[in-house]
Scaffold this active site. Structure first.
Site, PDB file in Angstrom:
ATOM      1  N   SER A 246       0.848  -1.184   0.000  1.00 14.29           N
ATOM      2  CA  SER A 246       0.000   0.000   0.000  1.00 14.29           C
ATOM      3  C   SER A 246       0.891   1.244   0.000  1.00 14.29           C
ATOM      4  CB  SER A 246      -0.908   0.018   1.230  1.00 14.29           C
ATOM      5  OG  SER A 246      -0.145   0.189   2.418  1.00 14.29           O
ATOM      6  N   LYS A 247       0.253   2.413   0.005  1.00 15.52           N
ATOM      7  CA  LYS A 247       1.006   3.666  -0.090  1.00 15.52           C
ATOM      8  C   LYS A 247       1.976   3.858   1.065  1.00 15.52           C
ATOM      9  CE  LYS A 247      -2.421   6.230  -2.801  1.00 15.52           C
ATOM     10  NZ  LYS A 247      -3.369   7.364  -2.820  1.00 15.52           N
ATOM     11  N   ARG A 248       1.684   3.238   2.205  1.00 13.23           N
ATOM     12  CA  ARG A 248       2.600   3.433   3.333  1.00 13.23           C
ATOM     13  C   ARG A 248       3.957   2.774   3.091  1.00 13.23           C
ATOM     14  NH1 ARG A 248      -0.820  -0.572   5.141  1.00 13.23           N
ATOM     15  NH2 ARG A 248       0.144  -2.483   5.951  1.00 13.23           N
TER      16      ARG A 248
END
Length: 471
Positions: A246-248
């Protein structure tokens, strides 16, 4: 075997992400290796989230990676259109066929009735399963309804997955799921099956988050009288913490890596290695991949996305690019940063020294902008290297360079070495204050390259400023 007809079927609700790109790549490679057909279709039934901008981003990402499609948007072909919302009549016709053959039925249950059933199951701590309320009711088109697929009550459905091996799903874990909503829009499983039938898809390659859908879809293929395709479920891509990417974990958009200055060849190379291997080889051209890729070499365990490894792969690819072509590829990144850069000997010299030190075009700009913009001094470097003790060094080097007829390496080298010997200092003690004056910091390519890239006039101007600051 029959020539493969494979598909990539994204939903246009966002950019082309890393996982989707790898799914497209695996399908594309399989089709290209075996002279098959790669189909792009757009599953746009989520009208609340689907956008034309997302469609364009998907097309843009695939084209940048070099994954062309044989049938689909902008290509046409005998099975167009390739947008689900343009095929609603088709799904309805297939659903009506299933009803006529007793393989599907109209469900008239209200949302409130279904929700009450779910809450009752929750209270009893059991999983809710549609109880078949409308299974035997007569078909009345005039009443609001959805259409449900009739799942066999006994037995199991299995298949031999090309990546994961034999898989079987008991029918008592399934339910009579909705295949057509009341607004006649298909649910995912049914829409995908009808599309695969009409597009003659014979291999479905997708992420293994779809494994739970496969038995349902196989039952639908069989109910519609269509040969069941082969299935290959590719392992998920995880972040370093072993959770779903994910974006994290960093950028997940393919085009974000383009904007950061990655080469498409490198992104393809890295993505294919997230789940596939060929011995210990790490660097592959697209032509090699087409020749070597085999689904039997795709592993069943999840791949871990490593941005540092991806940057390493990109660095290896940058080092392969001829200098002139490298400069042409780097130019737009310098200009996008607001730098007035022209293609020519200066830029080619910059990329020649950059290719060994920087891993992306974004790093080229970040590390070497001082060649094309006024110097911004690092505060600590300025304090340490612009002193009364270093001023004579700067003045001597400035005078020596001013006297040179040309900025060739040998005379520059002699100048710096002579100054070091004269002062009884190591060469670094001479070069470092000069480096700070010319670049603003303590890290740069070789001093002679820096002087040659800047040219005599700009070198002298920056040395003058360094002398002034040294007091």
């Amino acid at each position: 075997m029959d020539k493969p007809r494979v598909r990539f079927a994204p939903s246009p609700t966002g950019y082309l992400h890393i996982g989707g790109a790898r799914t497209a790549l695996f399908n594309w490679l399989w089709a290209r290796r075996h002279g098959g057909t790669f189909i792009l279709r757009i599953e746009d039934t989520d009208q609340g989230r689907s956008t034309k901008e997302a469609e364009a981003a998907i097309f843009d990402g695939l084209r940048w990676l070099g994954l062309d499609w044989d049938e689909g948007p902008d290509v046409g072909g005998p099975h167009a259109p390739y947008f689900q919302m343009e095929r609603l009549d088709l799904y309805e016709a297939y659903a009506e066929k299933l009803i006529a053959e007793g393989k599907a039925f109209a469900c008239y249950c209200t949302r409130e009735e279904l929700e009450a059933g779910r809450k009752h199951a929750e209270a009893e701590k059991r999983q809710y399963r549609y109880p078949g309320t409308c299974r035997e009711k007569p078909y009345d088109r005039s009443r609001p309804h959805v259409i449900r697929f009739r799942v066999p009550e006994h037995g199991a459905t299995g298949w031999d997955d090309l990546v994961k091996g034999p898989i079987s799903t008991p029918h008592d874990t399934l339910q009579d799921e909705v295949i057509l909503r009341s607004d006649r829009v298909p649910l995912y499983n049914f829409g995908a099956v009808v599309d695969d039938i009409t597009m003659k898809v014979n291999l479905v390659g997708r992420g293994d988050d779809h494994v739970n859908n496969t038995a349902r879809q196989i039952l639908m293929y069989r109910a519609l009288g269509y040969p069941v395709p082969s299935f290959a479920h590719f392992p998920m891509i995880l972040g370093a913490d072993k959770t779903r990417l994910s974006k994290r974990h960093g950028a997940t958009s393919v085009t974000a890596y383009r904007d950061m200055g990655f080469l498409p060849e490198a992104v393809v190379n890295y993505l294919v290695r997230l789940g596939w291997s060929h011995g210990d080889q790490e660097i592959f051209s697209l032509e090699e991949l087409v020749r070597l890729f085999d689904l039997k070499d795709v592993g069943a365990t999840a791949g871990v996305f490593n941005p540092e490894k991806m940057a390493w792969v990109n660095h290896e690819w940058l080092k392969k690019v001829p200098e002139e072509a490298l400069a042409a590829k780097a130019l737009p990144y310098f200009r996008a940063a607001g730098l007035a850069v022209e293609d020519g000997p200066k830029l080619r010299h910059v990329v020649r020294v950059a290719r060994e030190r920087a891993k992306t075009f974004g790093e080229y700009v970040q590390q070497f902008r001082y060649f094309f913009a006024p110097v911004t001094f690092d505060a600590k470097a300025r304090e340490k290297f612009f002193t009364k003790d270093t001023r004579p060094v700067l003045e001597a080097i400035r005078a020596g360079i001013a006297a040179l007829p040309a900025m060739d390496t040998e005379p520059l080298e002699k100048l710096f070495q002579a100054e070091a010997e004269k002062r009884g200092l190591g060469l670094g003690k001479i070069a470092q204050p000069v480096r700070v004056a010319l670049t603003g910091g303590t890290a740069s390519p070789g001093m002679y390259d820096v002087v040659q890239i800047l040219g005599k006039d700009e070198t002298l101007r920056r040395l003058d400023e360094g002398i002034r600051l040294a007091g």
